[in-house]
Motif scaffolding. Structure first.
Motif, PDB file in Angstrom:
ATOM      1  N   UNK A 352       0.805  -1.133   0.067  1.00 11.48           N
ATOM      2  CA  UNK A 352      -0.133  -0.077  -0.082  1.00 11.48           C
ATOM      3  C   UNK A 352       0.935   1.450  -0.094  1.00 11.48           C
ATOM      4  N   UNK A 353       0.474   2.015  -0.971  1.00 11.37           N
ATOM      5  CA  UNK A 353       1.360   3.290  -1.100  1.00 11.37           C
ATOM      6  C   UNK A 353       0.517   4.642  -0.719  1.00 11.37           C
ATOM      7  N   UNK A 354       1.021   5.329   0.481  1.00  6.88           N
ATOM      8  CA  UNK A 354       0.571   6.679   0.839  1.00  6.88           C
ATOM      9  C   UNK A 354       1.888   7.625   0.770  1.00  6.88           C
ATOM     10  N   UNK A 355       1.762   8.738   1.114  1.00  5.86           N
ATOM     11  CA  UNK A 355       2.923   9.884   1.363  1.00  5.86           C
ATOM     12  C   UNK A 355       3.040  10.343   2.529  1.00  5.86           C
ATOM     13  N   UNK A 356       4.298  10.267   3.133  1.00 11.07           N
ATOM     14  CA  UNK A 356       4.583  11.045   4.083  1.00 11.07           C
ATOM     15  C   UNK A 356       4.652  12.455   3.902  1.00 11.07           C
ATOM     16  N   UNK A 357       4.125  13.104   5.176  1.00 11.13           N
ATOM     17  CA  UNK A 357       3.911  14.582   5.129  1.00 11.13           C
ATOM     18  C   UNK A 357       5.089  15.321   5.255  1.00 11.13           C
ATOM     19  N   UNK A 358       6.096  14.727   5.962  1.00 11.49           N
ATOM     20  CA  UNK A 358       7.496  15.185   6.086  1.00 11.49           C
ATOM     21  C   UNK A 358       8.310  14.124   5.384  1.00 11.49           C
ATOM     22  N   UNK A 359       9.177  14.439   4.321  1.00  9.73           N
ATOM     23  CA  UNK A 359       9.461  15.732   3.896  1.00  9.73           C
ATOM     24  C   UNK A 359       8.445  16.340   2.704  1.00  9.73           C
ATOM     25  N   UNK A 363       8.175  21.301   6.551  1.00  7.20           N
ATOM     26  CA  UNK A 363       9.474  21.623   6.777  1.00  7.20           C
ATOM     27  C   UNK A 363       9.632  21.122   8.151  1.00  7.20           C
ATOM     28  N   UNK A 364      11.063  20.422   8.371  1.00  5.17           N
ATOM     29  CA  UNK A 364      11.365  20.242   9.655  1.00  5.17           C
ATOM     30  C   UNK A 364      10.640  19.328  10.389  1.00  5.17           C
ATOM     31  N   UNK A 365       9.915  19.302  11.291  1.00  4.03           N
ATOM     32  CA  UNK A 365       8.842  18.196  12.036  1.00  4.03           C
ATOM     33  C   UNK A 365       7.477  19.119  12.095  1.00  4.03           C
ATOM     34  N   UNK A 366       7.070  19.845  11.102  1.00  5.69           N
ATOM     35  CA  UNK A 366       6.050  20.664  11.283  1.00  5.69           C
ATOM     36  C   UNK A 366       4.798  19.634  11.228  1.00  5.69           C
ATOM     37  N   UNK A 367       4.883  18.568  10.289  1.00  7.16           N
ATOM     38  CA  UNK A 367       3.710  17.677  10.410  1.00  7.16           C
ATOM     39  C   UNK A 367       4.043  16.207  10.896  1.00  7.16           C
TER      40      UNK A 367
END
Length: 398
Positions: A352-359, A363-367
């Motif tokens: 299963x493919x999803x996308x990470x908010x970071x990066x 930016x940095x650890x915002x999400x």
């Protein structure tokens, strides 16, 4: 040498989306259609085949065919009392990504300041930075439903602010800027002569607005000349493969400047792409195509919402109101997961493919711990993907 940051979400897609057997719940286009699907959807069976097979494949109409530009211009009349947009105020591009890049390339440079909503598609703030502009991020807050607070512009604006960049509906959150917020942004920009660029690539998929809230108009409908809207056939219209988008503006001088700059890049779009897009935006085709995609979005959002409700101890979100994307935070024992590791391990163990908010969007650890879903895929793909994700969550997070 121009310094430009890696375009993280596209890099991640390039590396991972062709994994054998992948269940792609990251793709942000409403489930794609074929040429035959378009013809089948058409409500007027007397409409001629869009592909003019005997026509010589020259560069074609440099700014886009008159018919296509007229049909794109008509999209901006929704919920509007403004004068109809002339076809001459539209220029056809290679997708919305080409439209946005060309606008920045034409209008932004060293010494300029840009305000950009955040999170959003990375192109909208990284490209202005690469061109030498300073960029201030207009941070959208979860507690406000990821809708911008207009009053915050006072603390961001500078004497050299040239452009405010917005994205409506928003990617990755799926939030909607209502008309009153758009009107506030327009009033602020108009008072200072600032250009507004509105990336409207997910419009008009306003499928889950609260009761009593109407779909917002395009920024072009709000009575301010220095407004620009971009869009494409990829997201709401399910035709990413024809690589066709547009720039539209109330300010004809912006269109003329873009046309001059484009002579150095792509010159024109493919005649074949132009013909298919014109056909898709004809009323007998566009009506059923959008109806199909609105129904698909509502069905699939309900499935994703039910998944998150079942796993409320480890999942949280602001439920999207529009578009095709959702931003969901995953936690283990109250601690946000390492989202890049989560995504890669999920793909490795379940396909299963999803996308990470970071990066990809932060930016940095915002999400931290946030995952972006593209949920308007084929329903059977989403169902299969959520079933595998559910088992993964039970084994690894609960």
């Amino acid at each position: 040498m121009v310094k430009i940051e890696p375009f993280e979400v596209e890099q991640w897609f390039d590396r991972l989306e062709n994994t054998p057997g992948v269940l792609n719940v990251a793709e942000t286009c409403a489930a794609s259609v074929s040429y035959d699907d378009l013809v089948h959807l058409c409500e007027d069976k007397t409409l001629p085949d869009p592909l003019r097979r005997s026509q010589k494949l020259t560069y074609g109409a440099i700014r886009g065919s008159e018919q296509l530009r007229q049909r794109v211009a008509s999209l901006f009349g929704r919920a509007s009392e403004a004068e109809p947009l002339p076809a001459g105020n539209v220029i056809i591009t290679q997708g919305a990504i080409g439209a946005n890049f060309l606008l920045f390339y034409t209008l932004i440079g060293p010494g300029d300041h840009v305000i950009c909503v955040y999170p959003t598609y990375q192109q909208l703030y990284s490209v202005p930075e690469s061109l030498g502009a300073e960029v201030s991020l207009w941070r959208l807050k979860e507690e406000n439903g990821y809708v911008p607070v207009v009053e915050e512009l006072e603390g961001l604006v500078r004497s050299n602010t040239k452009m405010i960049v917005i994205n409506n509906p928003n990617n990755p959150t799926g939030s909607t800027m209502p008309k009153r917020v758009l009107e506030g942004i327009v009033a602020f920009a108009k008072q200072r002569g600032i250009i507004i660029l509105s990336d409207e690539v997910y419009s008009p998929l306003y499928h889950s607005l609260p009761d009593g809230q109407d779909a917002p108009p395009s920024v072009l409908a709000l009575g301010y000349e220095k407004t620009v809207a971009t869009g494409s056939m990829s997201k709401a219209f399910s035709l990413a493969g024809i690589r066709l988008g547009w720039i539209a503006s109330r300010d004809r001088s912006i269109i003329e400047a873009v046309a001059v700059a484009r002579d150095y890049t792509t010159i024109s779009v493919s005649q074949l792409d132009d013909q298919v897009a014109s056909y898709a935006l004809s009323q007998p085709v566009m009506r059923p195509l959008l109806s199909r995609n609105m129904a698909l979005a509502k069905t699939n959002l309900a499935l994703l919402s039910a998944f998150i409700e079942r796993h409320a101890t480890v999942c949280s979100w602001v439920k999207p109101t529009a578009g095709t994307t959702a931003l969901v935070q995953f936690k283990k024992k109250g601690v946000p997961v390492d989202d890049p590791k989560f995504v890669l391990d999920l793909l490795k163990t379940t396909n299963v493919l999803v996308m990470p908010a970071n990066p990809c969007f932060g930016l940095g650890q915002d999400f931290k711990g946030f995952i972006r879903f593209g949920y308007v895929c084929e329903t059977e793909v989403l169902i299969a993907g959520l079933e595998k994700l559910e088992q993964y969550v039970k084994e690894h997070l609960m």
